[in-house]
Design a protein around this motif. Structure first.
Motif, mmCIF file in Angstrom:
data_model
loop_
_atom_site.group_PDB
_atom_site.id
_atom_site.type_symbol
_atom_site.label_atom_id
_atom_site.label_comp_id
_atom_site.label_asym_id
_atom_site.label_seq_id
_atom_site.Cartn_x
_atom_site.Cartn_y
_atom_site.Cartn_z
ATOM 1 N N LYS A 152 -7.356 1.313 -3.517
ATOM 2 C CA LYS A 152 -6.054 0.989 -2.938
ATOM 3 C C LYS A 152 -5.737 1.936 -1.786
ATOM 4 N N SER A 153 -6.161 3.194 -1.902
ATOM 5 C CA SER A 153 -5.984 4.135 -0.789
ATOM 6 C C SER A 153 -6.781 3.678 0.426
ATOM 7 N N LEU A 154 -8.035 3.319 0.203
ATOM 8 C CA LEU A 154 -8.874 2.851 1.310
ATOM 9 C C LEU A 154 -8.277 1.617 1.968
ATOM 10 N N ALA A 155 -7.779 0.707 1.155
ATOM 11 C CA ALA A 155 -7.207 -0.525 1.691
ATOM 12 C C ALA A 155 -5.921 -0.236 2.472
ATOM 13 N N GLU A 156 -5.054 0.628 1.925
ATOM 14 C CA GLU A 156 -3.819 0.946 2.644
ATOM 15 C C GLU A 156 -4.125 1.624 3.977
ATOM 16 N N MET A 157 -5.080 2.546 3.972
ATOM 17 C CA MET A 157 -5.471 3.205 5.226
ATOM 18 C C MET A 157 -5.927 2.177 6.262
ATOM 19 N N ALA A 158 -6.724 1.219 5.816
ATOM 20 C CA ALA A 158 -7.238 0.195 6.736
ATOM 21 C C ALA A 158 -6.095 -0.665 7.287
ATOM 22 N N VAL A 159 -5.158 -1.028 6.422
ATOM 23 C CA VAL A 159 -4.034 -1.864 6.842
ATOM 24 C C VAL A 159 -3.175 -1.138 7.876
ATOM 25 N N LEU A 160 -2.838 0.110 7.615
ATOM 26 C CA LEU A 160 -1.983 0.849 8.541
ATOM 27 C C LEU A 160 -2.719 1.190 9.840
ATOM 28 N N LYS A 161 -4.014 1.419 9.735
ATOM 29 C CA LYS A 161 -4.809 1.678 10.945
ATOM 30 C C LYS A 161 -4.851 0.442 11.841
ATOM 31 N N ALA A 162 -4.796 -0.747 11.227
ATOM 32 C CA ALA A 162 -4.859 -2.001 11.991
ATOM 33 C C ALA A 162 -3.553 -2.315 12.711
ATOM 34 N N ASN A 163 -2.490 -1.569 12.407
ATOM 35 C CA ASN A 163 -1.222 -1.816 13.092
ATOM 36 C C ASN A 163 -1.397 -1.631 14.602
ATOM 37 N N GLY A 164 -0.977 -2.620 15.364
ATOM 38 C CA GLY A 164 -1.109 -2.561 16.810
ATOM 39 C C GLY A 164 -2.382 -3.177 17.349
ATOM 40 N N ALA A 165 -3.252 -3.667 16.455
ATOM 41 C CA ALA A 165 -4.496 -4.301 16.908
ATOM 42 C C ALA A 165 -4.176 -5.580 17.679
ATOM 43 N N ALA A 166 -4.891 -5.777 18.774
ATOM 44 C CA ALA A 166 -4.660 -6.971 19.604
ATOM 45 C C ALA A 166 -5.135 -8.221 18.881
ATOM 46 N N LEU A 167 -4.311 -9.250 18.896
ATOM 47 C CA LEU A 167 -4.683 -10.532 18.303
ATOM 48 C C LEU A 167 -5.541 -11.311 19.290
ATOM 49 N N GLU A 168 -6.504 -12.043 18.773
ATOM 50 C CA GLU A 168 -7.381 -12.819 19.648
ATOM 51 C C GLU A 168 -6.592 -13.940 20.323
ATOM 52 N N GLY A 169 -6.980 -14.235 21.553
ATOM 53 C CA GLY A 169 -6.286 -15.256 22.314
ATOM 54 C C GLY A 169 -5.098 -14.730 23.082
ATOM 55 N N GLY A 170 -4.929 -13.399 23.078
ATOM 56 C CA GLY A 170 -3.832 -12.801 23.835
ATOM 57 C C GLY A 170 -2.460 -13.144 23.328
ATOM 58 N N SER A 171 -2.346 -13.365 22.002
ATOM 59 C CA SER A 171 -1.071 -13.804 21.434
ATOM 60 C C SER A 171 -0.228 -12.665 20.876
ATOM 61 N N GLY A 172 -0.499 -11.448 21.327
ATOM 62 C CA GLY A 172 0.302 -10.322 20.855
ATOM 63 C C GLY A 172 -0.509 -9.350 20.040
ATOM 64 N N VAL A 173 0.173 -8.594 19.169
ATOM 65 C CA VAL A 173 -0.510 -7.605 18.340
ATOM 66 C C VAL A 173 -0.146 -7.818 16.877
ATOM 67 N N LEU A 174 -0.992 -7.289 16.010
ATOM 68 C CA LEU A 174 -0.743 -7.326 14.569
ATOM 69 C C LEU A 174 0.123 -6.134 14.188
ATOM 70 N N ARG A 175 1.168 -6.390 13.449
ATOM 71 C CA ARG A 175 2.012 -5.301 12.949
ATOM 72 C C ARG A 175 1.958 -5.291 11.427
ATOM 73 N N THR A 176 1.726 -4.108 10.889
ATOM 74 C CA THR A 176 1.490 -3.981 9.450
ATOM 75 C C THR A 176 2.366 -2.887 8.850
ATOM 76 N N CYS A 177 2.604 -3.010 7.551
ATOM 77 C CA CYS A 177 3.249 -1.942 6.791
ATOM 78 C C CYS A 177 2.778 -2.037 5.344
ATOM 79 N N ALA A 178 3.090 -1.017 4.560
ATOM 80 C CA ALA A 178 2.635 -0.967 3.166
ATOM 81 C C ALA A 178 3.785 -0.573 2.248
ATOM 82 N N LEU A 179 3.868 -1.217 1.111
ATOM 83 C CA LEU A 179 4.820 -0.859 0.065
ATOM 84 C C LEU A 179 4.071 -0.216 -1.087
ATOM 85 N N ARG A 180 4.636 0.862 -1.624
ATOM 86 C CA ARG A 180 4.015 1.583 -2.728
ATOM 87 C C ARG A 180 4.919 1.492 -3.954
#
Length: 386
Positions: A152-180
């Motif tokens: 779960k730690s590894l997965a949360e790290m990956a999710v939060l690291k992906a925040n701001g990743a560019a979406l394919e097709g130029g449709s914006g960015v991915l925004r992520t958060c985590a609840l504990r």
């Protein structure tokens, strides 16, 4: 997202207890909901909630489920408690690879919001924590006593690291958060409460352990549902994406001794609350031996351990967290609940003390339990002075 188009939410693990409750709440607010899970729900689905059957470990299944949605609420996981905690391969595949599949599909299909359901355990591994906050570092991966918490730690790290990743097709960015979230309870919960009630009814719940002043936390399912909805909303532009890249501890905000929390359930079902208190070190060692036995015979007989080491720590060591960040940034306001509705739920299904239960059976069980703990205590002796 097109103006005026209704939002569509996908809930992974959507047919579980929290997922189904969350789906019904979103539907009442006019949101389109898709549930993704390996098995259909055991309750009848409203006609306007879509169920997609699939395995989160298979990218093609995830891709199919996520197509056309605006927000993903990623609840699917494996290995939270009991014998599930000992299945390392499946835990890794679901929690780590499954989350990578969700992230990949969100980016490739242009999904701009992802809320990940994590756990207190990403920072907790048996050490005492009082009113901790989100500034606490992740527990070093090698210190996690179980595979679930580590993954779960590894997965949360990956999710939060992906925040701001560019979406394919130029449709914006991915925004992520985590609840504990803390330990989840509520009427109809099917993972922890039936196991506890089973122990009570079988006469196994004859002792408590740990310091009586130790404090832990719980979260009612409706409070957790509210937190998910608020977190998803806080990822939108209307809320200035305030939850993007953030993690939040979620509980009822009322630290309590683990066993005192369950006292109303025990007594509400007509059973006496245990007076015997054992040292947590003894119970931890008993859990350790149980896990060793399970590792040996689990492939042939996958029995349910009475307790795992992680469960001993989670129930017997003080760890509770501040809700300040969730209140300020999400607008989270937990409502007060108790176990009365849980007691009524079990009673309505025929649970409760049988006045004609066998006193001989109880005596034999007491002898068995005492013998087990004597054996555990004696097992310490060879180590003395070594």
């Amino acid at each position: 997202m097109e103006a005026g188009r209704a939002h569509t939410f996908l809930i992974t693990g959507g047919c579980g207890y929290v997922g189904y409750r969350l789906a019904c709440s979103l539907r009442q607010k006019g949101t389109k909901v898709v549930l993704f899970d390996t098995v259909p729900p055991n309750q009848e689905l409203p006609e306007d909630i879509v169920f997609v059957q699939g395995d989160i470990r298979e990218y093609a299944h995830v891709e199919k489920a996520i197509t056309g949605v605006d927000c993903v609420l990623h609840l699917a996981s494996y290995g939270m408690s009991g014998r599930e905690q000992l299945n390392r391969h499946l835990i890794e595949a679901v929690n780590v690879q499954g989350t990578q599949n969700v992230l990949k599909a969100c980016i490739e299909l242009g999904v701009s919001r992802l809320v990940y359901t994590s756990t207190f355990n990403v920072v907790f591994g048996g050490q005492e924590i009082k009113n901790g906050d989100e500034g606490l570092p992740y527990l070093p991966l090698h210190l996690h006593p179980d595979h679930y918490s580590r993954t779960k730690s590894l997965a949360e790290m990956a999710v939060l690291k992906a925040n701001g990743a560019a979406l394919e097709g130029g449709s914006g960015v991915l925004r992520t958060c985590a609840l504990r979230p803390a330990g989840i309870y509520g009427p109809g919960e099917q993972r922890h409460l039936p196991r506890i009630v089973g122990y009570i009814e079988k006469g196994i719940f004859r002792f408590v352990y740990g310091d009586p002043s130790s404090l832990v936390e719980f979260v009612h399912v409706d409070n957790l549902v509210s937190a998910h909805e608020l977190a998803a909303e806080a990822l939108t532009s209307e809320k200035q994406h305030r939850s993007a890249g953030q993690a939040y501890f979620i509980s009822d905000g009322r630290p309590v001794n683990n066993f005192e929390f369950f006292r109303p359930l025990v007594e509400g079902l007509g059973y006496p609350f245990p007076k015997l208190r054992l040292p947590i070190s003894l119970i931890y060692f008993f859990a350790f031996l149980t896990e060793m036995v399970h590792n040996l015979i689990g492939p042939f007989y996958n029995f349910q351990p009475l307790l795992t080491r992680t469960e001993v720590y989670k129930t017997g060591v003080t760890h509770y967290f501040s809700m300040a960040k969730a209140k300020v940034e999400l607008g989270y306001e937990p409502q007060e609940h108790n176990l009365d509705e849980v007691v009524q739920w079990f009673r309505s299904r025929g649970h409760g003390k049988n006045p004609h239960s066998s006193s001989l059976g109880r005596l034999l069980l007491d002898i068995l339990l005492v013998s087990a703990f004597v054996a555990v205590a004696l097992s310490f002796l060879p180590f003395v002075g070594s």
